[in-house]
Design an enzyme around this catalytic site. Structure first.
Site, PDB file in Angstrom:
ATOM      1  CB  THR A 137      -5.685   2.538 -22.515  1.00 22.51           C
ATOM      2  OG1 THR A 137      -4.274   2.525 -22.711  1.00 22.51           O
ATOM      3  CG2 THR A 137      -6.175   3.953 -22.845  1.00 22.51           C
ATOM      4  CD  GLU A 139      -1.361   4.228 -25.453  1.00 23.62           C
ATOM      5  OE1 GLU A 139      -1.437   5.278 -26.098  1.00 23.62           O
ATOM      6  OE2 GLU A 139      -1.012   3.144 -25.954  1.00 23.62           O
ATOM      7  CE1 TYR A 163      -7.153   3.821 -27.925  1.00 27.56           C
ATOM      8  CE2 TYR A 163      -5.005   3.999 -26.857  1.00 27.56           C
ATOM      9  CZ  TYR A 163      -6.237   3.371 -26.982  1.00 27.56           C
ATOM     10  OH  TYR A 163      -6.556   2.301 -26.169  1.00 27.56           O
TER      11      TYR A 163
HETATM   12  P1  NAD Z   1      -9.473  -3.677 -31.480  1.00 24.94           P
HETATM   13  O1  NAD Z   1      -9.147  -2.519 -32.353  1.00 24.94           O
HETATM   14  O2  NAD Z   1      -8.842  -4.992 -31.739  1.00 24.94           O
HETATM   15  O3  NAD Z   1     -11.056  -3.934 -31.493  1.00 24.94           O
HETATM   16  C1  NAD Z   1     -11.981  -2.891 -31.439  1.00 24.94           C
HETATM   17  C2  NAD Z   1     -13.352  -3.456 -31.803  1.00 24.94           C
HETATM   18  O4  NAD Z   1     -14.315  -2.406 -31.696  1.00 24.94           O
HETATM   19  C3  NAD Z   1     -13.428  -3.999 -33.231  1.00 24.94           C
HETATM   20  O5  NAD Z   1     -14.103  -5.230 -33.237  1.00 24.94           O
HETATM   21  C4  NAD Z   1     -14.243  -2.941 -33.966  1.00 24.94           C
HETATM   22  O6  NAD Z   1     -14.982  -3.461 -35.066  1.00 24.94           O
HETATM   23  C5  NAD Z   1     -15.146  -2.425 -32.856  1.00 24.94           C
HETATM   24  N1  NAD Z   1     -15.622  -1.059 -33.109  1.00 24.94           N
HETATM   25  C6  NAD Z   1     -14.869   0.014 -33.468  1.00 24.94           C
HETATM   26  N2  NAD Z   1     -15.665   1.101 -33.623  1.00 24.94           N
HETATM   27  C7  NAD Z   1     -16.933   0.698 -33.334  1.00 24.94           C
HETATM   28  C8  NAD Z   1     -18.178   1.374 -33.290  1.00 24.94           C
HETATM   29  N3  NAD Z   1     -18.296   2.663 -33.603  1.00 24.94           N
HETATM   30  N4  NAD Z   1     -19.274   0.663 -32.933  1.00 24.94           N
HETATM   31  C9  NAD Z   1     -19.176  -0.658 -32.620  1.00 24.94           C
HETATM   32  N5  NAD Z   1     -18.017  -1.343 -32.664  1.00 24.94           N
HETATM   33  C10 NAD Z   1     -16.904  -0.668 -33.012  1.00 24.94           C
HETATM   34  O7  NAD Z   1      -9.197  -3.181 -30.005  1.00 24.94           O
HETATM   35  P2  NAD Z   1      -8.605  -3.960 -28.743  1.00 24.94           P
HETATM   36  O8  NAD Z   1      -7.138  -3.926 -28.788  1.00 24.94           O
HETATM   37  O9  NAD Z   1      -9.320  -5.253 -28.611  1.00 24.94           O
HETATM   38  O10 NAD Z   1      -9.061  -2.973 -27.571  1.00 24.94           O
HETATM   39  C11 NAD Z   1     -10.353  -3.106 -26.982  1.00 24.94           C
HETATM   40  C12 NAD Z   1     -10.534  -2.040 -25.919  1.00 24.94           C
HETATM   41  O11 NAD Z   1      -9.521  -2.194 -24.927  1.00 24.94           O
HETATM   42  C13 NAD Z   1     -10.397  -0.607 -26.433  1.00 24.94           C
HETATM   43  O12 NAD Z   1     -11.344   0.185 -25.770  1.00 24.94           O
HETATM   44  C14 NAD Z   1      -8.978  -0.204 -26.047  1.00 24.94           C
HETATM   45  O13 NAD Z   1      -8.895   1.184 -25.836  1.00 24.94           O
HETATM   46  C15 NAD Z   1      -8.810  -0.970 -24.747  1.00 24.94           C
HETATM   47  N6  NAD Z   1      -7.427  -1.343 -24.405  1.00 24.94           N
HETATM   48  C16 NAD Z   1      -6.631  -1.986 -25.309  1.00 24.94           C
HETATM   49  C17 NAD Z   1      -5.351  -2.399 -24.947  1.00 24.94           C
HETATM   50  C18 NAD Z   1      -4.447  -3.131 -25.912  1.00 24.94           C
HETATM   51  O14 NAD Z   1      -3.272  -3.352 -25.588  1.00 24.94           O
HETATM   52  N7  NAD Z   1      -4.914  -3.573 -27.074  1.00 24.94           N
HETATM   53  C19 NAD Z   1      -4.877  -2.108 -23.661  1.00 24.94           C
HETATM   54  C20 NAD Z   1      -5.712  -1.414 -22.766  1.00 24.94           C
HETATM   55  C21 NAD Z   1      -6.989  -1.062 -23.154  1.00 24.94           C
HETATM   56  O1  DAU Z   2      -0.836   0.755 -23.232  1.00 26.14           O
HETATM   57  C1  DAU Z   2      -2.065   0.285 -23.690  1.00 26.14           C
HETATM   58  C2  DAU Z   2      -2.179   0.539 -25.180  1.00 26.14           C
HETATM   59  O2  DAU Z   2      -1.276  -0.356 -25.821  1.00 26.14           O
HETATM   60  C3  DAU Z   2      -3.589   0.366 -25.712  1.00 26.14           C
HETATM   61  O3  DAU Z   2      -4.426   1.317 -25.122  1.00 26.14           O
HETATM   62  C4  DAU Z   2      -3.605   0.532 -27.235  1.00 26.14           C
HETATM   63  O4  DAU Z   2      -4.909   0.267 -27.729  1.00 26.14           O
HETATM   64  C5  DAU Z   2      -2.646  -0.455 -27.836  1.00 26.14           C
HETATM   65  O5  DAU Z   2      -2.576  -0.279 -29.238  1.00 26.14           O
HETATM   66  C6  DAU Z   2      -1.246  -0.287 -27.226  1.00 26.14           C
HETATM   67  O6  DAU Z   2      -0.642   0.974 -27.633  1.00 26.14           O
HETATM   68  P1  DAU Z   2       0.911   1.077 -28.057  1.00 26.14           P
HETATM   69  O7  DAU Z   2       1.067   2.235 -28.944  1.00 26.14           O
HETATM   70  O8  DAU Z   2       1.778   0.966 -26.866  1.00 26.14           O
HETATM   71  O9  DAU Z   2       1.039  -0.325 -28.853  1.00 26.14           O
HETATM   72  P2  DAU Z   2       1.729  -0.701 -30.255  1.00 26.14           P
HETATM   73  O10 DAU Z   2       1.671  -2.195 -30.363  1.00 26.14           O
HETATM   74  O11 DAU Z   2       1.217   0.102 -31.379  1.00 26.14           O
HETATM   75  O12 DAU Z   2       3.243  -0.274 -29.996  1.00 26.14           O
HETATM   76  C7  DAU Z   2       3.987  -0.801 -28.910  1.00 26.14           C
HETATM   77  C8  DAU Z   2       5.347  -0.146 -28.944  1.00 26.14           C
HETATM   78  O13 DAU Z   2       6.064  -0.601 -30.094  1.00 26.14           O
HETATM   79  C9  DAU Z   2       5.292   1.370 -29.071  1.00 26.14           C
HETATM   80  O14 DAU Z   2       6.357   1.935 -28.320  1.00 26.14           O
HETATM   81  C10 DAU Z   2       5.512   1.619 -30.563  1.00 26.14           C
HETATM   82  C11 DAU Z   2       6.410   0.481 -30.971  1.00 26.14           C
HETATM   83  N1  DAU Z   2       6.245  -0.017 -32.354  1.00 26.14           N
HETATM   84  C12 DAU Z   2       4.986  -0.338 -32.759  1.00 26.14           C
HETATM   85  C13 DAU Z   2       4.776  -0.809 -34.023  1.00 26.14           C
HETATM   86  C14 DAU Z   2       3.388  -1.150 -34.520  1.00 26.14           C
HETATM   87  C15 DAU Z   2       7.343  -0.206 -33.164  1.00 26.14           C
HETATM   88  O15 DAU Z   2       8.490   0.067 -32.770  1.00 26.14           O
HETATM   89  N2  DAU Z   2       7.143  -0.686 -34.431  1.00 26.14           N
HETATM   90  C16 DAU Z   2       5.892  -1.000 -34.900  1.00 26.14           C
HETATM   91  O16 DAU Z   2       5.775  -1.419 -36.072  1.00 26.14           O
END
Ligand code: NAD
Ligand code: DAU
Length: 372
Positions: A137, A139, A163
């Protein structure tokens, strides 16, 4: 990629993992795909329904902390490629309950690296070639001010939430297994994703679900925080390019060049939902609790709530390296990606109703209350 690979996708039942499995299965149908997922609250087999009857696919219910299981699966399935998504991924949860993040994101990543090392570097059953791709990420780089340049691959790590710290630690572990043991690795650091199957605890799906069910839209602080949004399929394509064309041992930033203030995202979302109800009369019957069903504006639900602790102010990705070296460019802009996402949420009410169970609602209302 010429010969078929045997790919282990950890966390493949989560949001990005499931989109990636579908993407990979469509683009590389000869590859064997083994999804390993612990099915935590964020994992959902329904996310994989579209690939579950394909021949080259297998699901394994297991935890990456389980070393013996990892060895068995890797050996039995003759895995030569790992794409590692499994993680605890929600910043708010990491603030309230950090331990699971250290267990899965740090200890779990190390267990997976150890299993890869045992099979690929230390055994007679080693495949001819191997690759461990780590999904990370933006972050890890911390937060930006208004005039700061976007994050590059050379930006110093400065994670601010548990995180982000756990993901930074996992990135360092992946790097170290390459440097110390010669494990073939690539890493991608991506900005905020959105799209189908995203768990409705993250900003965009949470706001859509709440707008359709007439619940407050909780904007943290003053809503001025900025994120760089990317449609999930563009992230999957970026990972594909890094895996196939990236330098072994390299890291690549993937982003959308698409910075938005949270409040602007929420306002835009309200306008889009109002427009969808105006276009389609049936939505009022399907979602009678939505303000738009009775001609009121969705924006009336916007509620400013207490801010996230340590809330990073701005993220922005400089994806120049991926663009110039790999030919990466996002296909969707925010308007098209958001419309795809909203349409998907409108058409998949059963999916989001099923994942929004009582325990999740209790957790969010305990930790974020209106008017603070
Ligand atoms: P998510 O929370 O939707 O999914 C995570 C998955 O991992 C789930 O299916 C969960 O069951 C599985 N999991 C959790 N712990 C586990 C364990 N101990 N063993 C096996 N499986 C396990 O997450 P996401 O948003 O799809 O993110 C996926 C990856 O991408 C993460 O590594 C996250 O850091 C990274 N990422 C996410 C974003 C975003 O915006 N969502 C952005 C950049 C990077
Ligand atoms: O930047 C990549 C990351 O983006 C990933 O690594 C993380 O897994 C993913 O969860 C995401 O993190 P953020 O904290 O940026 O995403 P989130 O959707 O939780 O929040 C986006 C922005 O919106 C953040 O500034 C917090 C704000 N927010 C979030 C929620 C859930 C609100 O204002 N209200 C809300 O209810």
């Amino acid at each position: 990629m010429t010969t078929a690979r045997r790919v282990l996708v950890t966390g493949g039942a989560g949001f990005i993992g499931a989109n990636f499995v579908r993407y990979w299965s469509d683009h590389y149908p000869d590859d064997r795909l083994v999804v390993l997922d612990a099915l935590t609250y964020a994992g959902n087999l329904a996310n994989l329904a579209s690939v579950s009857d394909r021949g080259n696919y297998k699901f394994v219910h297991g935890n990456i902390l389980d070393e013996a299981m990892l060895d068995d699966v890797m050996r039995q399935q003759q895995i030569d490629t790992i794409v590692h998504f499994a993680a605890e991924s929600h910043v708010d949860r990491s603030i309230h309950e950090p331990d699971a993040f250290i267990q899965t994101n740090v200890v779990g990543t190390n267990k997976l690296l150890m299993a890869a090392r045992r099979l690929w570097l230390d055994s007679d059953a080693a495949p001819e070639t191997h690759l461990f791709h780590h999904v990370s990420t933006d972050e890890v780089y911390g937060t930006l001010g208004a005039d700061d340049p976007p994050f590059t691959e050379h930006t110093t790590y400065a994670p601010n939430s548990p995180y982000a710290a756990s993901k930074a630690a996992s990135d360092h572990l992946v790097r170290s297994y390459h440097h110390t043991f010669g494990l073939q690795v690539t890493t991608s650091n991506c900005s905020n994703n959105y799209g189908p199957f995203q768990f409705p605890e993250k900003l965009i799906p949470l706001m859509i679900v709440n707008a359709l069910t007439g619940k407050p839209l909780p904007v943290y602080g003053d809503g001025s925080n900025i994120r760089d949004w990317l449609y999930v399929e563009d992230h999957c394509r970026g990972i594909d390019l890094v895996m196939n064309k990236g330098q072994v041992g390299g890291t690549y930033n993937i982003g959308g060049n698409n910075e938005w203030r949270n409040i602007d995202i929420v306002n835009q979302l309200c306008v889009s939902i109002d427009a969808a109800f105006s276009r389609d009369d049936r939505l009022a019957g399907q979602f009678p609790d939505a303000p738009a069903a009775s001609g009121r504006k969705t924006e009336s639900l916007i509620t400013f709530v207490k801010d996230r602790l340590g809330h990073d102010w701005r993220y922005a990705i400089d994806a120049t390296l991926a663009q110039s070296e790999l030919g990466y460019n996002p296909k969707e802009d925010f308007a098209s990606g958001f419309q795809l996402t909203l349409n998907w949420m409108l058409q998949n009410e059963n999916w989001w109703r099923a994942v929004m169970d009582g325990s999740y609602r209790d957790w969010i209302s305990k930790n974020y209350s209106a008017g603070a």
